[in-house]
Design a protein around this motif. Structure first.
Motif, PDB file in Angstrom:
ATOM      1  N   ALA A  75       0.812  -1.213   0.000  1.00  0.00           N
ATOM      2  CA  ALA A  75       0.000   0.000   0.000  1.00  0.00           C
ATOM      3  C   ALA A  75       0.847   1.265   0.000  1.00  0.00           C
ATOM      4  O   ALA A  75       0.318   2.364  -0.199  1.00  0.00           O
ATOM      5  CB  ALA A  75      -0.927   0.005   1.211  1.00  0.00           C
ATOM      6  N   MET A  76       2.148   1.121   0.230  1.00  0.00           N
ATOM      7  CA  MET A  76       3.037   2.283   0.258  1.00  0.00           C
ATOM      8  C   MET A  76       3.597   2.545  -1.125  1.00  0.00           C
ATOM      9  O   MET A  76       3.938   1.607  -1.851  1.00  0.00           O
ATOM     10  CB  MET A  76       4.198   2.052   1.231  1.00  0.00           C
ATOM     11  CG  MET A  76       3.784   1.860   2.665  1.00  0.00           C
ATOM     12  SD  MET A  76       5.218   1.551   3.730  1.00  0.00           S
ATOM     13  CE  MET A  76       5.908   3.201   3.868  1.00  0.00           C
ATOM     14  N   TRP A 109       5.565  18.044   8.054  1.00  0.00           N
ATOM     15  CA  TRP A 109       5.383  16.653   7.619  1.00  0.00           C
ATOM     16  C   TRP A 109       6.706  15.891   7.712  1.00  0.00           C
ATOM     17  O   TRP A 109       6.747  14.745   8.167  1.00  0.00           O
ATOM     18  CB  TRP A 109       4.858  16.624   6.182  1.00  0.00           C
ATOM     19  CG  TRP A 109       4.640  15.244   5.646  1.00  0.00           C
ATOM     20  CD1 TRP A 109       3.509  14.493   5.743  1.00  0.00           C
ATOM     21  CD2 TRP A 109       5.595  14.430   4.932  1.00  0.00           C
ATOM     22  NE1 TRP A 109       3.679  13.272   5.130  1.00  0.00           N
ATOM     23  CE2 TRP A 109       4.953  13.200   4.629  1.00  0.00           C
ATOM     24  CE3 TRP A 109       6.902  14.622   4.515  1.00  0.00           C
ATOM     25  CZ2 TRP A 109       5.593  12.176   3.931  1.00  0.00           C
ATOM     26  CZ3 TRP A 109       7.543  13.597   3.826  1.00  0.00           C
ATOM     27  CH2 TRP A 109       6.896  12.392   3.542  1.00  0.00           C
ATOM     28  N   ILE A 110       7.802  16.528   7.287  1.00  0.00           N
ATOM     29  CA  ILE A 110       9.119  15.888   7.348  1.00  0.00           C
ATOM     30  C   ILE A 110       9.493  15.595   8.794  1.00  0.00           C
ATOM     31  O   ILE A 110       9.976  14.500   9.120  1.00  0.00           O
ATOM     32  CB  ILE A 110      10.188  16.774   6.676  1.00  0.00           C
ATOM     33  CG1 ILE A 110       9.926  16.903   5.165  1.00  0.00           C
ATOM     34  CG2 ILE A 110      11.583  16.197   6.912  1.00  0.00           C
ATOM     35  CD1 ILE A 110      10.825  17.922   4.482  1.00  0.00           C
ATOM     36  N   GLU A 111       9.294  16.560   9.686  1.00  0.00           N
ATOM     37  CA  GLU A 111       9.649  16.375  11.089  1.00  0.00           C
ATOM     38  C   GLU A 111       8.914  15.182  11.687  1.00  0.00           C
ATOM     39  O   GLU A 111       9.512  14.356  12.397  1.00  0.00           O
ATOM     40  CB  GLU A 111       9.329  17.646  11.878  1.00  0.00           C
ATOM     41  CG  GLU A 111      10.284  18.797  11.592  1.00  0.00           C
ATOM     42  CD  GLU A 111       9.885  20.065  12.318  1.00  0.00           C
ATOM     43  OE1 GLU A 111       8.775  20.079  12.931  1.00  0.00           O
ATOM     44  OE2 GLU A 111      10.649  21.031  12.292  1.00  0.00           O
ATOM     45  N   LYS A 112       7.623  15.069  11.421  1.00  0.00           N
ATOM     46  CA  LYS A 112       6.854  13.943  11.952  1.00  0.00           C
ATOM     47  C   LYS A 112       7.340  12.621  11.364  1.00  0.00           C
ATOM     48  O   LYS A 112       7.463  11.617  12.076  1.00  0.00           O
ATOM     49  CB  LYS A 112       5.372  14.142  11.654  1.00  0.00           C
ATOM     50  CG  LYS A 112       4.725  15.276  12.433  1.00  0.00           C
ATOM     51  CD  LYS A 112       3.255  15.437  12.069  1.00  0.00           C
ATOM     52  CE  LYS A 112       2.611  16.575  12.855  1.00  0.00           C
ATOM     53  NZ  LYS A 112       1.189  16.775  12.482  1.00  0.00           N
ATOM     54  N   GLY A 113       7.606  12.613  10.051  1.00  0.00           N
ATOM     55  CA  GLY A 113       8.052  11.383   9.401  1.00  0.00           C
ATOM     56  C   GLY A 113       9.393  10.914   9.912  1.00  0.00           C
ATOM     57  O   GLY A 113       9.602   9.720  10.166  1.00  0.00           O
ATOM     58  N   ILE A 114      10.342  11.830  10.074  1.00  0.00           N
ATOM     59  CA  ILE A 114      11.675  11.458  10.558  1.00  0.00           C
ATOM     60  C   ILE A 114      11.599  10.940  11.987  1.00  0.00           C
ATOM     61  O   ILE A 114      12.249   9.948  12.340  1.00  0.00           O
ATOM     62  CB  ILE A 114      12.632  12.659  10.446  1.00  0.00           C
ATOM     63  CG1 ILE A 114      12.973  12.920   8.968  1.00  0.00           C
ATOM     64  CG2 ILE A 114      13.908  12.412  11.243  1.00  0.00           C
ATOM     65  CD1 ILE A 114      13.820  14.138   8.724  1.00  0.00           C
ATOM     66  N   LEU A 335      10.810   3.746   2.142  1.00  0.00           N
ATOM     67  CA  LEU A 335      10.876   4.743   3.211  1.00  0.00           C
ATOM     68  C   LEU A 335      10.223   6.046   2.747  1.00  0.00           C
ATOM     69  O   LEU A 335      10.622   6.622   1.729  1.00  0.00           O
ATOM     70  CB  LEU A 335      12.328   5.014   3.587  1.00  0.00           C
ATOM     71  CG  LEU A 335      12.891   4.304   4.815  1.00  0.00           C
ATOM     72  CD1 LEU A 335      14.391   4.548   4.917  1.00  0.00           C
ATOM     73  CD2 LEU A 335      12.193   4.737   6.091  1.00  0.00           C
ATOM     74  N   PRO A 336       9.238   6.549   3.474  1.00  0.00           N
ATOM     75  CA  PRO A 336       8.604   7.810   3.059  1.00  0.00           C
ATOM     76  C   PRO A 336       9.538   9.004   3.158  1.00  0.00           C
ATOM     77  O   PRO A 336       9.361  10.000   2.466  1.00  0.00           O
ATOM     78  CB  PRO A 336       7.430   7.944   4.049  1.00  0.00           C
ATOM     79  CG  PRO A 336       7.195   6.571   4.585  1.00  0.00           C
ATOM     80  CD  PRO A 336       8.558   5.936   4.628  1.00  0.00           C
ATOM     81  N   VAL A 337      10.534   8.927   4.055  1.00  0.00           N
ATOM     82  CA  VAL A 337      11.482  10.025   4.240  1.00  0.00           C
ATOM     83  C   VAL A 337      12.896   9.492   4.005  1.00  0.00           C
ATOM     84  O   VAL A 337      13.126   8.296   4.015  1.00  0.00           O
ATOM     85  CB  VAL A 337      11.382  10.627   5.662  1.00  0.00           C
ATOM     86  CG1 VAL A 337      10.053  11.312   5.851  1.00  0.00           C
ATOM     87  CG2 VAL A 337      11.596   9.548   6.729  1.00  0.00           C
TER      88      VAL A 337
END
Length: 784
Positions: A75-76, A109-114, A335-337
């Motif tokens: 799903a990713m 968004w980046i901060e949350k993902g990392i 990996l999303p980030v």
């Protein structure tokens, strides 16, 4: 006291990884099944020699305690290239970022993902910071001050700071780093370089040698115990501790708040970057030689790049990064980030990436890819002058010259006129793009797209459309196929540079050969050969395997480490020699000792290709070996992993002197490698690595590629060919590879040699594992 400390330690282990679970996944059973596959794949009995198992107790206990499952990878989205920092995705719609407001949303968004995937979450700043001067002495012109900071619930968190204050009244810029106390050797030496140039040196206790984030005595606790609701990792805890030091620095009139720089080396480079990414009070940061988890993207830390992988770093240092990261072993493209986004969080503040071109665990090409991606954000924010790149020679360590360069960069960002430069350092070794190649080659008016669209099921179809039923008919077609392959590889020309290479082991000798003897243009490398217990080599003519290395930008073919790594060329060479074969190996252009030879290749040869040069070098090696004593000229083979496998296939397709080939993770059919497959596609050759620029004309129409791997493989028939294709390979679609081999088998059948082509499909990801190596050695003994 011992029992109390033990209980606290166990509490750290039990609580440090807790996080609220995300929404239930609809496909839980699939995720459970994948977890079991991953555990089976990484089990100790399948772990390479000399490496700890990726299934260490830390990770297994976390997984069992939390019950957390891998993400639903199906799903990713697959992101084979670095995630775009200037794309904002909302409700499934991607929008280019054009305003600072949009960039602010992307930052969040980046901060949350990392934090979710890499560092873990961390507490808000405490509001009860207390500072106590422990010691203060004057040494020459400097004041040396040691301060203990206390904060958090009941002030049970500690951070010790050593300040070296220059003469004068300030305010002074600050040079922060980590290490031992101010009266012992270590990072203090870095700080002294800056103090001599008018900085306050600030050394805080956030390193292996002195780590207050793990302080555990009668009146202190580890940060993980104090804040159990947060799961920040060891490196992130140290980075958060650095921010508490800045809290203190902000209370000092002698400190220039607008000029605070931080730097650290190796693992401290990683934490320095984390600190700067999440604390905007840091004006500039220089992460030094942190490599994986710092300057090199996770996507380019895999076995085919011969550097420190997710599997290796999370096994050797399980406390550095979040346990979730381990789910992405072999699935880095999911990996999303990635680290380019962590770099982007620093913008527009000062950032200089610093590393070595030949780092033991590095990937300088990936390092530059990371930099170029982050640079787009700096340019968007009109802060390009605040971004620097410094790649040096001389390995992992640093010198006084390096630290002076660090202070030069801080001076540049801080606008200190005495050392201000016009531009930050930024020398590129892999400054290639498809667009630059077009500008140099003038190949805009190509008729490449006149090639008809095809699949990979046409091997037994003649050029005139008739059926091929004989070897003679196939040989006619093969001539046309080879012509198209040579068109893709370009016009040959050029020369080589000398190379250096490594040690030998027991029952294994080495001789350096190649260069340009008697006017010949031969690749300079090393020939390894079996010896008896007295070190004598056999007098009989030996078969030889030309081993071609992976995308080992930092090392070429000769990486030697304390541990035998997965895909490590050296272990493969040793294995083949032990199997009774001589092995010849050399660095490909642009790799290892030939990095600079590849930098301006297309400026000098715009109508050739690096792949064409690699093929020419390999063919030259065949010629050289065929004329050498004690080498059997009829038994010269080619083998390789990743890039090396691709080079071996291309070379054997156009050079029939190669008696057989081994390809490990060497290809996926180009015509079928469409964007929806989630792989790099032909962009890997034309845009990413710059191996075959002419393939760039077919990026949007891959079915028009004038040749494909089924034709390359078929051109090798009837010679022995082993294709090793792991079923989890993120760079290949296994069913397409299998179809390609089966199509090729028809041509082998024309020769009555259908058994000479073999597909080995281990349930594994893209690597040349110990088990795969053993399969190759057995196949070689039987078929070569």
């Amino acid at each position: 006291m011992l029992k109390l400390r033990t209980c606290k330690y166990l509490l750290v282990i039990a609580l440090m990884w807790r996080l609220p679970t995300f929404a239930a996944d609809e496909d839980t059973e699939k995720r459970k099944a994948y977890l079991q596959q991953l555990i089976a794949l990484l089990s100790p009995e399948r772990t390479e020699r000399g490496h700890p198992s990726p299934l260490d107790n830390t990770w297994l206990d976390w997984q069992k305690r939390t019950g957390e499952l891998p993400p639903n990878f199906d799903a990713m989205p697959s992101l084979p290239f670095l995630p775009d920092p200037l794309i904002l995705k909302k409700d499934g719609v991607e929008t280019p970022i054009t305003t600072r407001g949009q960039w602010s949303e992307k930052r969040q968004w980046i901060e949350k993902g990392i934090q979710h995937w890499i560092t873990g979450t961390f507490p808000p700043p405490p509001d009860n910071l207390r500072a106590r001067t422990v010691d203060e002495v004057v040494q020459g012109p400097w004041t040396m001050r040691t301060v203990e900071l206390r904060f958090g619930p009941k002030h049970r968190a500690k951070m010790t700071v050593d300040l070296i204050i220059p003469p004068g009244h300030g305010p002074f810029p600050v040079f922060m780093t980590q290490g031992k106390g101010s009266f012992t050797p270590g990072s203090r030496n870095w700080a002294l370089v800056a103090v001599k140039r008018g900085y306050v040196g600030c050394v805080y206790a956030g390193s292996d040698s002195r780590d207050d984030t793990e302080a555990d005595d009668e009146d202190t606790d580890p940060y993980a115990v104090i804040w159990p609701e947060h799961d920040f990792t060891n490196l992130m805890r140290r980075a958060w501790g650095a921010s508490r030091v800045i809290d203190y620095l902000y209370t000092l009139p002698l400190v220039d708040r607008k000029r605070i720089g931080i730097t650290g080396h190796s693992r401290n480079g990683k934490q320095s970057l984390m600190a700067a990414a999440f604390d905007e009070r840091i004006t500039a940061v220089i992460p030094s030689s942190g490599n994986t988890g710092e300057g090199t993207p996770w996507r380019y830390t895999s076995e085919k790049y011969d550097n420190e992988t997710i599997r290796q770093i999370t096994s050797n240092f399980p406390h550095w990064f979040h346990p979730r990261l381990r789910f992405f072993i072999g699935r880095e493209h999911k990996l999303p980030v990635d680290q380019n986004l962590m770099l982007a969080l620093v913008a527009p503040r000062g950032l200089m990436l610093s590393s070595s071109i030949n780092e033991q665990q590095g990937n300088p090409w990936g390092f530059e890819q990371n930099y170029q991606s982050a640079r787009r954000v700096y340019q968007f924010l009109h802060a390009d002058d605040n971004l620097g790149l410094r790649l040096r020679y001389h390995g992992h360590g640093t010198s006084a010259e390096d630290i002076e360069a660090f202070v030069d960069f801080f001076d540049h960002v801080f606008g200190r006129n005495m050392h201000k430069t016009d531009q930050p350092p930024r020398r590129f070794y892999y400054d290639y793009s498809f667009e630059k190649w077009l500008a140099m080659s003038y190949e805009y008016d190509t008729d490449a797209l006149h090639f008809p669209a095809k699949g990979i099921d046409d091997l037994l179809v003649a050029e005139d459309g008739g059926a091929i039923t004989s070897v003679k008919q196939w040989e006619l077609k093969k001539t046309a196929v080879q012509k198209r392959i040579r068109w893709g590889l370009g016009e040959s020309a050029g020369k080589r540079s000398d190379m250096r290479r490594p040690r030998v082991g027991k029952n294994m000798g080495r001789i350096a050969i190649g260069g340009q003897p008697d006017g010949g243009d031969y690749p300079s490398g090393n020939l390894y050969y079996p010896t008896d217990d007295k070190g004598k080599r056999a007098t009989r003519p030996l078969p030889v395997i030309i081993y071609l290395h992976e995308y080992a930008y930092a090392h070429g073919y000769g990486r030697f480490m304390r541990e035998i790594g997965v895909g490590d060329s050296t272990s493969v060479i040793q294995g083949l020699v032990q199997a009774g074969y001589a092995v010849y190996a050399f660095d490909q252009i642009g790799f290892g000792s030939r990095v600079e030879e590849g930098t301006h290749f297309y400026r000098n040869h715009p109508h050739w290709s690096k792949m064409g040069k690699m093929v020419a070098d390999t063919s030259a090696a065949v010629e050289m070996l065929a004329n050498r004593e004690r080498i059997d000229p009829k038994r010269i083979y080619a083998a390789g992993y990743a890039l090396g496998a691709t080079v071996a296939l291309y070379t054997a397709a156009v050079d029939e002197r190669i008696a057989g080939v081994i390809s490990v993770c060497g290809f996926t059919p180009m015509r079928l490698d469409a964007a929806d497959k989630g792989t790099e596609g032909i962009r890997a050759y034309s845009h990413l690595h710059g191996l075959i620029p002419r393939l760039g004309f077919f990026v949007d129409e891959p079915r028009r590629v004038p040749f494909d791997f089924h034709e390359i493989l078929a051109s090798i028939a009837p010679r022995p060919l082993l294709v090793v294709a792991p079923t989890w390979d993120r760079d290949a679609t296994f069913q397409d590879v299998k179809a390609c081999v089966e199509e090729t088998r028809q041509v082998y059948g024309l020769y009555g040699a259908a058994s000479e082509i073999r597909l080995h499909a281990p349930d594994d990801y893209n690597r040349f594992s110990y088990a795969m190596q053993q399969h190759v050695y057995a196949w070689v003994k039987k078929n070569f």
